[in-house]
Design an enzyme around this catalytic site. Structure first.
Site, PDB file in Angstrom:
ATOM      1  N   TYR A  53      34.776  48.310  88.804  1.00 18.92           N
ATOM      2  CA  TYR A  53      35.377  48.958  89.962  1.00 18.92           C
ATOM      3  C   TYR A  53      35.935  47.911  90.927  1.00 18.92           C
ATOM      4  O   TYR A  53      35.194  47.075  91.446  1.00 18.92           O
ATOM      5  CB  TYR A  53      34.363  49.834  90.694  1.00 18.92           C
ATOM      6  CG  TYR A  53      33.906  51.070  89.937  1.00 18.92           C
ATOM      7  CD1 TYR A  53      34.533  51.471  88.768  1.00 18.92           C
ATOM      8  CD2 TYR A  53      32.846  51.845  90.402  1.00 18.92           C
ATOM      9  CE1 TYR A  53      34.117  52.608  88.081  1.00 18.92           C
ATOM     10  CE2 TYR A  53      32.425  52.977  89.726  1.00 18.92           C
ATOM     11  CZ  TYR A  53      33.061  53.351  88.565  1.00 18.92           C
ATOM     12  OH  TYR A  53      32.640  54.473  87.878  1.00 18.92           O
ATOM     13  N   LEU A 208      34.369  67.420  90.513  1.00 12.08           N
ATOM     14  CA  LEU A 208      35.379  68.280  91.129  1.00 12.08           C
ATOM     15  C   LEU A 208      36.699  68.247  90.364  1.00 12.08           C
ATOM     16  O   LEU A 208      37.760  68.505  90.919  1.00 12.08           O
ATOM     17  CB  LEU A 208      35.599  67.876  92.591  1.00 12.08           C
ATOM     18  CG  LEU A 208      34.393  68.092  93.506  1.00 12.08           C
ATOM     19  CD1 LEU A 208      34.668  67.550  94.903  1.00 12.08           C
ATOM     20  CD2 LEU A 208      34.002  69.562  93.561  1.00 12.08           C
TER      21      LEU A 208
END
Length: 322
Positions: A53, A208
């Site tokens: 990341y 989501l």
């Protein structure tokens, strides 16, 4: 916030996890600090990161906040190794040396002597799987991590890793982390049944649907959204199709009937699924995170859950279903 047992381990993690994929890239230090503080204040414990990341900068940013903003002992840290960025693009390397070196570098960036959960980020066809699994065993026995698992691996690899790790030293496979949402239910075919049979906890990333289940893409592409971002547009685009649209509309209808936001319904559905220990919410802003934290306590009526199950059901057949 509810704490859930991670599979058959003694580790209990928060039902919502804090994802850091955008940290040090789209989320700056001030917003990251506010996210972490809000998360802990709400009872959150699980923070998910990875060596890849922001090229390691997400871990470094998290490390600066440990101690200054929150106590390391109040968190369960999960990091991943096995994917690194090169000049020619991402490269998967789950060899023993790569995994253990990456873990040592992660510990240095995080400023801690161990993580609570260490995962192999992606399958590596170029490395014998026995070697990859042996690195996981060594990570535990050397004290670098308390528990180990796999991320983005198929069910057969999960079962093989669990078998290889079973032994007298009681290391064991603890968890799997995969994309799971109403828009991505591929894990329901074989990974979820495997996790149930093997006693593994499931961590769900992108719960989501890469932001699509919030309903913000129903009418247009917001200028400040991931879908309009140069480096994340391709990540969101697969769920802007007609099939996904029908599921989003069902979520919106359910939310209107319950007087809640669509993301509340989407997260509540996921947290009610078998083996799910935590849903990893990767919010870009503190406001987005706070909206998700408000959803943690919602329990869907059975009729709503059944309707969402039906509208998002995945196709299965032989040999999953005989």
């Amino acid at each position: 916030m509810e704490l859930r047992q991670l599979g058959r381990t003694g580790l209990r993690v928060s039902a919502l996890g804090l994802g850091t994929m955008t940290w040090a890239r789209d989320t700056d230090e001030l917003d990251a600090a506010e996210q972490l503080t809000d998360f802990v204040d709400a009872g959150g414990t699980l923070v998910d990161t990875a060596a890849s990341y922001a090229g390691g900068d997400a871990e470094s940013l998290l490390g600066t906040l440990l101690g200054s903003r929150v106590d390391r002992r109040d968190l369960h840290l999960c990091t991943k190794a096995g994917v690194r960025h090169t000049s020619s693009g991402p490269m998967v390397d789950a060899s023993r040396g790569a995994l253990l070196d990456s873990l040592d570098e992660s510990l240095a960036r995080l400023g801690t002597d161990h993580v609570d959960l260490f995962l192999v980020h992606a399958p590596d066809a170029g490395t014998p799987f026995t070697e990859t699994v042996s690195a996981l065993r060594q990570a535990v026995t050397s004290g670098r991590t308390r528990y180990v698992g796999l991320s983005n691996h198929p069910a057969w690899a999960t079962a093989q890793a669990a078998t290889l790790l079973a032994g007298t030293d009681d290391v064991g496979l603890a968890a799997v982390e995969l994309e799971y949402s109403l828009l991505q239910r591929g894990v329901d075919r074989e990974v979820v049944p495997a996790a149930q049979a093997l006693g593994l906890g499931l961590l769900a990333w992108s719960p989501l649907g890469r932001g699509v289940l919030t309903g913000k893409y129903r009418r247009a592409l917001p200028a400040d959204s991931r879908g309009a971002s140069p480096h994340l547009a391709g990540f969101v685009e697969p769920y802007l199709d007609h099939a996904s649209s029908g599921i989003v509309e069902a979520v919106v209808t359910a939310a209107e009937g319950l007087g809640r936001a669509p993301l509340d319904v989407a997260l509540a559905w996921l947290l009610g699924r078998p083996t799910v220990a935590s849903a990893i919410v990767g919010a870009r802003t503190p406001a987005q995170l706070r909206a998700s934290l408000d959803a943690a306590e919602l329990v869907l009526p059975e009729a709503v859950r059944t309707a969402l199950d039906d509208v998002s059901d995945v196709e299965t057949g032989y040999p999953e279903r005989w």
